[in-house]
Motif scaffolding. Structure first.
Motif, PDB file in Angstrom:
ATOM      1  N   LEU A   1       0.851  -1.186   0.000  1.00  0.00           N
ATOM      2  CA  LEU A   1       0.000   0.000   0.000  1.00  0.00           C
ATOM      3  C   LEU A   1       0.892   1.242   0.000  1.00  0.00           C
ATOM      4  O   LEU A   1       2.009   1.210   0.525  1.00  0.00           O
ATOM      5  CB  LEU A   1      -0.912  -0.013   1.227  1.00  0.00           C
ATOM      6  N   PRO A   2       0.417   2.345  -0.569  1.00  0.00           N
ATOM      7  CA  PRO A   2       1.253   3.542  -0.684  1.00  0.00           C
ATOM      8  C   PRO A   2       1.793   4.064   0.648  1.00  0.00           C
ATOM      9  O   PRO A   2       2.835   4.710   0.676  1.00  0.00           O
ATOM     10  CB  PRO A   2       0.320   4.577  -1.321  1.00  0.00           C
ATOM     11  N   TYR A   3       1.099   3.779   1.729  1.00  0.00           N
ATOM     12  CA  TYR A   3       1.524   4.299   3.033  1.00  0.00           C
ATOM     13  C   TYR A   3       2.246   3.262   3.887  1.00  0.00           C
ATOM     14  O   TYR A   3       2.485   3.500   5.076  1.00  0.00           O
ATOM     15  CB  TYR A   3       0.316   4.852   3.800  1.00  0.00           C
TER      16      TYR A   3
ATOM     17  N   GLY B   1      -1.576   9.307   8.260  1.00  0.00           N
ATOM     18  CA  GLY B   1      -1.537   9.154   6.812  1.00  0.00           C
ATOM     19  C   GLY B   1      -1.691   7.713   6.374  1.00  0.00           C
ATOM     20  O   GLY B   1      -1.299   7.334   5.273  1.00  0.00           O
ATOM     21  N   THR B   2      -2.274   6.884   7.257  1.00  0.00           N
ATOM     22  CA  THR B   2      -2.474   5.456   6.967  1.00  0.00           C
ATOM     23  C   THR B   2      -3.968   5.124   7.006  1.00  0.00           C
ATOM     24  O   THR B   2      -4.789   5.951   7.370  1.00  0.00           O
ATOM     25  CB  THR B   2      -1.715   4.583   7.983  1.00  0.00           C
ATOM     26  N   GLY B   3      -4.273   3.893   6.672  1.00  0.00           N
ATOM     27  CA  GLY B   3      -5.663   3.445   6.683  1.00  0.00           C
ATOM     28  C   GLY B   3      -5.810   2.085   7.331  1.00  0.00           C
ATOM     29  O   GLY B   3      -4.864   1.570   7.937  1.00  0.00           O
ATOM     30  N   ASN B   4      -6.983   1.493   7.178  1.00  0.00           N
ATOM     31  CA  ASN B   4      -7.256   0.154   7.709  1.00  0.00           C
ATOM     32  C   ASN B   4      -6.948  -0.879   6.632  1.00  0.00           C
ATOM     33  O   ASN B   4      -7.381  -0.733   5.492  1.00  0.00           O
ATOM     34  CB  ASN B   4      -8.716   0.045   8.142  1.00  0.00           C
ATOM     35  N   CYS B   5      -6.204  -1.916   7.004  1.00  0.00           N
ATOM     36  CA  CYS B   5      -5.807  -2.921   6.017  1.00  0.00           C
ATOM     37  C   CYS B   5      -5.261  -4.152   6.720  1.00  0.00           C
ATOM     38  O   CYS B   5      -4.889  -4.102   7.885  1.00  0.00           O
ATOM     39  CB  CYS B   5      -4.730  -2.356   5.098  1.00  0.00           C
TER      40      CYS B   5
ATOM     41  N   VAL C   1      -2.155 -14.862  -3.627  1.00  0.00           N
ATOM     42  CA  VAL C   1      -1.826 -14.197  -2.366  1.00  0.00           C
ATOM     43  C   VAL C   1      -1.155 -12.862  -2.686  1.00  0.00           C
ATOM     44  O   VAL C   1      -0.193 -12.809  -3.460  1.00  0.00           O
ATOM     45  CB  VAL C   1      -0.898 -15.069  -1.499  1.00  0.00           C
ATOM     46  N   HIS C   2      -1.672 -11.808  -2.090  1.00  0.00           N
ATOM     47  CA  HIS C   2      -1.187 -10.451  -2.331  1.00  0.00           C
ATOM     48  C   HIS C   2      -0.728  -9.847  -1.008  1.00  0.00           C
ATOM     49  O   HIS C   2      -1.473  -9.858  -0.031  1.00  0.00           O
ATOM     50  CB  HIS C   2      -2.300  -9.604  -2.956  1.00  0.00           C
ATOM     51  N   VAL C   3       0.491  -9.326  -1.001  1.00  0.00           N
ATOM     52  CA  VAL C   3       1.069  -8.727   0.195  1.00  0.00           C
ATOM     53  C   VAL C   3       0.898  -7.214   0.084  1.00  0.00           C
ATOM     54  O   VAL C   3       1.532  -6.574  -0.750  1.00  0.00           O
ATOM     55  CB  VAL C   3       2.564  -9.076   0.345  1.00  0.00           C
ATOM     56  N   TYR C   4       0.034  -6.656   0.933  1.00  0.00           N
ATOM     57  CA  TYR C   4      -0.195  -5.209   0.938  1.00  0.00           C
ATOM     58  C   TYR C   4       0.625  -4.514   2.014  1.00  0.00           C
ATOM     59  O   TYR C   4       0.955  -3.353   1.880  1.00  0.00           O
ATOM     60  CB  TYR C   4      -1.678  -4.899   1.144  1.00  0.00           C
ATOM     61  N   VAL C   5       0.932  -5.233   3.079  1.00  0.00           N
ATOM     62  CA  VAL C   5       1.786  -4.708   4.151  1.00  0.00           C
ATOM     63  C   VAL C   5       2.674  -5.861   4.601  1.00  0.00           C
ATOM     64  O   VAL C   5       2.185  -6.928   4.965  1.00  0.00           O
ATOM     65  CB  VAL C   5       0.951  -4.182   5.347  1.00  0.00           C
TER      66      VAL C   5
END
Length: 190
Positions: free
Chosen positions: A15-17, A57-61, A72-76
């Motif tokens: 994720l961008p953040y 500057g972050t969100g829920n994930c 499988v996708h790694v976002y963080v």
């Protein structure tokens, strides 16, 4: 037979953040929390994950997203604390399974059933991911559902006089027995 964790193919797409999330040592992680996205597809889950909701500057994930096709996708990456469950984020990794859950009326009194089954290929990928995490996170010992850890209720969105669960995921269609047989992780229910 459980899938071979070394055969797991992950797409790393942070994720961008991600770099704004708090860093942590991997030996701090002793818990995996299983979620379902309660959204129609992976693309929508990505849009929700990219939303900035916090002053940092972050969100829920979650950390990992497992699509219905088993990808499988790694976002963080696990070395960062993601915002996925109240009270347990510093010690846990969040795995989101793409599943519609109660979408689109999550908190409506009449939408409190979760009926979409989890495809076998998705559960196989989850089990492989759990095996990989066990091999790379030295303190990993527990597994829980989001519903096990966030048991709060709130007024229904369509009827404030009715209380509904805030979180129900991964929900009644999740095959806990099969997953627990395939991993040495112990289910944590506070």
């Amino acid at each position: 037979m459980a899938p071979d964790p070394s055969a797991l193919q992950s797409v790393v797409d942070p994720l961008p953040y991600e770099d704004r999330l708090e860093a942590r040592p991997l030996d701090q992680i002793d818990l995996v929390v299983i979620h379902c996205t309660e959204l129609p597809d992976l693309a929508t889950a990505r849009v929700y994950g990219e939303r900035i909701l916090h002053a940092s500057g972050t969100g829920n994930c979650g950390h990992y997203y497992v699509d219905r096709d088993g990808s499988v996708h790694v976002y963080v990456r696990p070395g960062r604390v993601a915002h996925h469950v109240r009270g347990y984020n510093p010690r846990s990794v969040g795995i989101e399974l793409v599943n519609s859950g109660r979408y689109p009326d999550w908190l409506a009194a009449g939408s409190q059933s979760m009926e979409e089954p989890y495809p076998e290929v998705q559960i196989d990928a989850l089990v492989a991911l759990l095996g990989e995490l066990r091999a790379t996170l030295p303190a990993l010992r527990f597994i829980a559902g989001h519903e096990d850890l966030d048991t709060a209720h709130e007024p229904a969105s369509d009827n404030p006089g009715v209380q509904v669960p805030r979180k129900m995921d991964p929900g009644p269609m999740f095959p806990w027995d099969a997953v627990l047989r395939a991993t040495p992780l112990e289910r944590l229910i506070p």
